[in-house]
Design a protein around this motif. Structure first.
Motif, PDB file in Angstrom:
ATOM      1  N   ARG A  30    -155.562  23.104  64.224  1.00 45.87           N
ATOM      2  CA  ARG A  30    -156.292  23.799  63.161  1.00 45.87           C
ATOM      3  C   ARG A  30    -155.721  23.374  61.814  1.00 45.87           C
ATOM      4  O   ARG A  30    -154.513  23.449  61.591  1.00 45.87           O
ATOM      5  CB  ARG A  30    -156.144  25.318  63.304  1.00 45.87           C
ATOM      6  CG  ARG A  30    -156.887  25.850  64.499  1.00 45.87           C
ATOM      7  CD  ARG A  30    -156.649  27.333  64.673  1.00 45.87           C
ATOM      8  NE  ARG A  30    -157.538  27.792  65.724  1.00 45.87           N
ATOM      9  CZ  ARG A  30    -158.757  28.282  65.493  1.00 45.87           C
ATOM     10  NH1 ARG A  30    -159.183  28.404  64.256  1.00 45.87           N
ATOM     11  NH2 ARG A  30    -159.523  28.652  66.484  1.00 45.87           N
ATOM     12  N   VAL A  31    -156.608  22.930  60.933  1.00 42.74           N
ATOM     13  CA  VAL A  31    -156.186  22.516  59.590  1.00 42.74           C
ATOM     14  C   VAL A  31    -156.856  23.445  58.595  1.00 42.74           C
ATOM     15  O   VAL A  31    -158.055  23.701  58.688  1.00 42.74           O
ATOM     16  CB  VAL A  31    -156.596  21.047  59.320  1.00 42.74           C
ATOM     17  CG1 VAL A  31    -156.253  20.656  57.887  1.00 42.74           C
ATOM     18  CG2 VAL A  31    -155.909  20.112  60.301  1.00 42.74           C
ATOM     19  N   TYR A  32    -156.067  23.980  57.690  1.00 41.60           N
ATOM     20  CA  TYR A  32    -156.624  24.947  56.732  1.00 41.60           C
ATOM     21  C   TYR A  32    -155.953  24.813  55.378  1.00 41.60           C
ATOM     22  O   TYR A  32    -154.830  24.298  55.265  1.00 41.60           O
ATOM     23  CB  TYR A  32    -156.481  26.372  57.277  1.00 41.60           C
ATOM     24  CG  TYR A  32    -155.090  26.730  57.736  1.00 41.60           C
ATOM     25  CD1 TYR A  32    -154.649  26.357  59.009  1.00 41.60           C
ATOM     26  CD2 TYR A  32    -154.210  27.410  56.912  1.00 41.60           C
ATOM     27  CE1 TYR A  32    -153.370  26.658  59.434  1.00 41.60           C
ATOM     28  CE2 TYR A  32    -152.925  27.724  57.327  1.00 41.60           C
ATOM     29  CZ  TYR A  32    -152.513  27.339  58.587  1.00 41.60           C
ATOM     30  OH  TYR A  32    -151.237  27.625  59.010  1.00 41.60           O
ATOM     31  N   LEU A  33    -156.659  25.277  54.355  1.00 46.72           N
ATOM     32  CA  LEU A  33    -156.152  25.179  52.984  1.00 46.72           C
ATOM     33  C   LEU A  33    -154.956  26.099  52.789  1.00 46.72           C
ATOM     34  O   LEU A  33    -154.915  27.200  53.338  1.00 46.72           O
ATOM     35  CB  LEU A  33    -157.248  25.573  51.982  1.00 46.72           C
ATOM     36  CG  LEU A  33    -158.349  24.548  51.722  1.00 46.72           C
ATOM     37  CD1 LEU A  33    -159.435  25.173  50.844  1.00 46.72           C
ATOM     38  CD2 LEU A  33    -157.805  23.294  51.052  1.00 46.72           C
ATOM     39  N   LYS A  34    -153.990  25.654  51.994  1.00 47.75           N
ATOM     40  CA  LYS A  34    -152.836  26.493  51.659  1.00 47.75           C
ATOM     41  C   LYS A  34    -153.326  27.742  50.927  1.00 47.75           C
ATOM     42  O   LYS A  34    -154.315  27.678  50.186  1.00 47.75           O
ATOM     43  CB  LYS A  34    -151.888  25.728  50.746  1.00 47.75           C
ATOM     44  CG  LYS A  34    -151.123  24.624  51.449  1.00 47.75           C
ATOM     45  CD  LYS A  34    -150.196  23.928  50.458  1.00 47.75           C
ATOM     46  CE  LYS A  34    -149.391  22.855  51.159  1.00 47.75           C
ATOM     47  NZ  LYS A  34    -148.572  22.073  50.227  1.00 47.75           N
ATOM     48  N   SER A  35    -152.601  28.840  51.135  1.00 50.03           N
ATOM     49  CA  SER A  35    -153.047  30.063  50.461  1.00 50.03           C
ATOM     50  C   SER A  35    -152.871  29.891  48.954  1.00 50.03           C
ATOM     51  O   SER A  35    -151.962  29.216  48.484  1.00 50.03           O
ATOM     52  CB  SER A  35    -152.264  31.271  50.970  1.00 50.03           C
ATOM     53  OG  SER A  35    -150.912  31.097  50.687  1.00 50.03           O
ATOM     54  N   GLY A  36    -153.772  30.481  48.221  1.00 51.26           N
ATOM     55  CA  GLY A  36    -153.728  30.334  46.763  1.00 51.26           C
ATOM     56  C   GLY A  36    -154.675  29.259  46.282  1.00 51.26           C
ATOM     57  O   GLY A  36    -155.078  29.255  45.124  1.00 51.26           O
ATOM     58  N   LEU A  37    -155.038  28.347  47.180  1.00 47.01           N
ATOM     59  CA  LEU A  37    -155.996  27.312  46.779  1.00 47.01           C
ATOM     60  C   LEU A  37    -157.418  27.838  46.961  1.00 47.01           C
ATOM     61  O   LEU A  37    -157.735  28.444  47.985  1.00 47.01           O
ATOM     62  CB  LEU A  37    -155.826  26.061  47.631  1.00 47.01           C
ATOM     63  CG  LEU A  37    -154.845  25.016  47.111  1.00 47.01           C
ATOM     64  CD1 LEU A  37    -154.762  23.862  48.090  1.00 47.01           C
ATOM     65  CD2 LEU A  37    -155.287  24.495  45.744  1.00 47.01           C
ATOM     66  N   LEU A  38    -158.228  27.602  45.978  1.00 45.33           N
ATOM     67  CA  LEU A  38    -159.611  28.068  46.030  1.00 45.33           C
ATOM     68  C   LEU A  38    -160.360  27.408  47.196  1.00 45.33           C
ATOM     69  O   LEU A  38    -160.314  26.192  47.360  1.00 45.33           O
ATOM     70  CB  LEU A  38    -160.298  27.710  44.703  1.00 45.33           C
ATOM     71  CG  LEU A  38    -161.755  28.084  44.554  1.00 45.33           C
ATOM     72  CD1 LEU A  38    -161.893  29.592  44.443  1.00 45.33           C
ATOM     73  CD2 LEU A  38    -162.333  27.415  43.308  1.00 45.33           C
ATOM     74  N   ASP A  39    -161.014  28.227  48.019  1.00 45.57           N
ATOM     75  CA  ASP A  39    -161.826  27.714  49.123  1.00 45.57           C
ATOM     76  C   ASP A  39    -163.284  28.093  48.823  1.00 45.57           C
ATOM     77  O   ASP A  39    -163.760  29.146  49.266  1.00 45.57           O
ATOM     78  CB  ASP A  39    -161.341  28.340  50.441  1.00 45.57           C
ATOM     79  CG  ASP A  39    -162.115  27.824  51.648  1.00 45.57           C
ATOM     80  OD1 ASP A  39    -163.106  27.088  51.450  1.00 45.57           O
ATOM     81  OD2 ASP A  39    -161.727  28.165  52.776  1.00 45.57           O
ATOM     82  N   PRO A  40    -163.985  27.265  48.047  1.00 39.68           N
ATOM     83  CA  PRO A  40    -165.327  27.661  47.595  1.00 39.68           C
ATOM     84  C   PRO A  40    -166.297  27.878  48.750  1.00 39.68           C
ATOM     85  O   PRO A  40    -167.155  28.756  48.689  1.00 39.68           O
ATOM     86  CB  PRO A  40    -165.768  26.497  46.704  1.00 39.68           C
ATOM     87  CG  PRO A  40    -164.864  25.364  46.999  1.00 39.68           C
ATOM     88  CD  PRO A  40    -163.600  25.945  47.527  1.00 39.68           C
ATOM     89  N   GLN A  41    -166.131  27.128  49.825  1.00 35.11           N
ATOM     90  CA  GLN A  41    -167.012  27.282  50.974  1.00 35.11           C
ATOM     91  C   GLN A  41    -166.872  28.684  51.573  1.00 35.11           C
ATOM     92  O   GLN A  41    -167.862  29.351  51.873  1.00 35.11           O
ATOM     93  CB  GLN A  41    -166.645  26.224  52.019  1.00 35.11           C
ATOM     94  CG  GLN A  41    -167.727  25.968  53.015  1.00 35.11           C
ATOM     95  CD  GLN A  41    -167.483  24.682  53.791  1.00 35.11           C
ATOM     96  OE1 GLN A  41    -168.413  23.951  54.036  1.00 35.11           O
ATOM     97  NE2 GLN A  41    -166.256  24.427  54.183  1.00 35.11           N
ATOM     98  N   ALA A  42    -165.613  29.110  51.711  1.00 31.91           N
ATOM     99  CA  ALA A  42    -165.360  30.441  52.266  1.00 31.91           C
ATOM    100  C   ALA A  42    -165.939  31.521  51.352  1.00 31.91           C
ATOM    101  O   ALA A  42    -166.517  32.494  51.836  1.00 31.91           O
ATOM    102  CB  ALA A  42    -163.861  30.651  52.460  1.00 31.91           C
ATOM    103  N   SER A  43    -165.804  31.338  50.041  1.00 28.42           N
ATOM    104  CA  SER A  43    -166.323  32.350  49.102  1.00 28.42           C
ATOM    105  C   SER A  43    -167.828  32.504  49.246  1.00 28.42           C
ATOM    106  O   SER A  43    -168.358  33.615  49.236  1.00 28.42           O
ATOM    107  CB  SER A  43    -166.020  31.958  47.647  1.00 28.42           C
ATOM    108  OG  SER A  43    -164.719  31.537  47.512  1.00 28.42           O
ATOM    109  N   VAL A  44    -168.524  31.366  49.387  1.00 27.03           N
ATOM    110  CA  VAL A  44    -169.984  31.411  49.505  1.00 27.03           C
ATOM    111  C   VAL A  44    -170.394  32.107  50.803  1.00 27.03           C
ATOM    112  O   VAL A  44    -171.283  32.962  50.814  1.00 27.03           O
ATOM    113  CB  VAL A  44    -170.574  29.981  49.458  1.00 27.03           C
ATOM    114  CG1 VAL A  44    -172.056  29.996  49.802  1.00 27.03           C
ATOM    115  CG2 VAL A  44    -170.362  29.369  48.079  1.00 27.03           C
TER     116      VAL A  44
END
Lengths: 77, 228
Positions: free
Chosen positions: A6-20
């Motif tokens: 599983r590869v995921y963005l570091k916390s604190g980095l904006l994840d625009p896909q997740a927000s949408v």
């Protein structure tokens, strides 16, 4: 032998896909969502007895970008 | 005569205008370099042009960095050779570790294709030396151009004068409204510590002819010649 990476963005980095996705689900009435995150999942079938370190090397060299991503490796079978 | 090499990866699509930018001037000899060959010798500048190398599989630039030619590009840069990465080329340079940071998906998930203003910062690189303070309208066209790096790296970039270009308004102010993709600190282009590797998201080669609206891209394409 099957590994799941599983590869995921570091916390604190904006994840625009997740927000949408999160705001769309809330619009559909799922207001109980506190936070939604996205991840990439890789299922990697390897030769028997392949040590986890080999999978870790794959993550370091290609699957994750260490500047913005973290990874987790699970042995599935 | 300066020799310019433009690398062609599968999925590159800006090689024609990039080559042309140099071929229209007598002082340059520009040619294509195939990704699957060792880097030929004798170039003064190597360019990784824009496009979608390998279809942006996994992450933009993630696969192209393993091309055969890239071994030579890394070696060339370590010896002080000039390397310019435009758009996808910038993404490849960060993936290859030749430039710090990474380029994430634009903050609003939108592919931005428009002309924006960029300002040249204080940066001691042959690519932008003596251009400090200039403001250029430059085309952008990308979906993954949001520059990210940890705070320590950002501070180092600022302190070392490695930030070459920032998105700004028409008066040169780096405002949130003038930032098209959510890049940290409005960063549009950076150089490495030594200043010989330059990556930028805007496309100066698309603003290099009055026919396409202006020639403001020329400074960023040619400035290095005076500082070799």
């Amino acid at each position: 032998m099957l590994y799941e990476v599983r590869v995921y963005l570091k916390s604190g980095l904006l994840d625009p896909q997740a927000s949408v996705i999160e705001s769309s689900l809330k619009r559909l009435g799922f207001e109980e969502i506190k936070q939604l995150k996205t991840q990439k999942v890789f299922l990697i079938q390897v030769e028997e007895e392949t040590p986890i370190e080999r999978i870790e090397e794959m993550c370091k060299q290609l699957l994750a970008n260490p500047v913005m991503e973290l990874y987790q490796i699970h042995k599935v079978e | 005569m300066k020799r310019v090499g433009v690398v062609l990866f599968p999925g590159t699509n800006c090689e024609v205008e990039t080559l042309r930018a140099y071929q229209i001037q007598d002082r340059f000899n520009a040619e294509l370099i195939w990704h699957n060959e060792p880097l030929p010798k004798g170039f003064d500048l190597i360019i990784l042009p824009g496009g979608w190398s390998y279809g942006d599989t996994l992450r933009a630039g993630a696969i192209a960095r393993f091309s055969r030619v890239m071994e030579g590009v890394v070696e060339f840069s370590k010896q002080g050779g000039l390397v310019l990465g435009i758009c996808n080329g910038f993404q490849i340079l960060t993936e290859a570790g030749l430039l710090p940071g990474a380029l994430a998906r634009n903050s609003k998930l939108r592919f931005r294709c428009e002309t924006v203003f960029c300002k040249v910062e204080h940066c001691n690189s042959p690519f932008v030396r003596s251009l400090q303070g200039k403001i250029y309208p430059l085309p952008i066209a990308h979906g993954e151009g949001r520059f990210v790096a940890d705070d320590k790296t950002l501070e180092r970039l600022e302190a070392n004068g490695q930030i070459a270009l920032r998105y700004c308004n028409n008066r040169g102010m780096a405002t949130p409204e003038s930032n098209p993709n959510g890049s940290l600190r409005n960063i549009a282009g950076i150089v490495n510590r030594e200043g010989n590797v330059f990556g930028l998201m805007p496309h100066p080669e698309r603003r290099n002819d009055p026919l396409v609206g202006g020639t403001e891209g020329a400074d960023l394409l040619y400035n290095w010649v005076m500082h070799l």
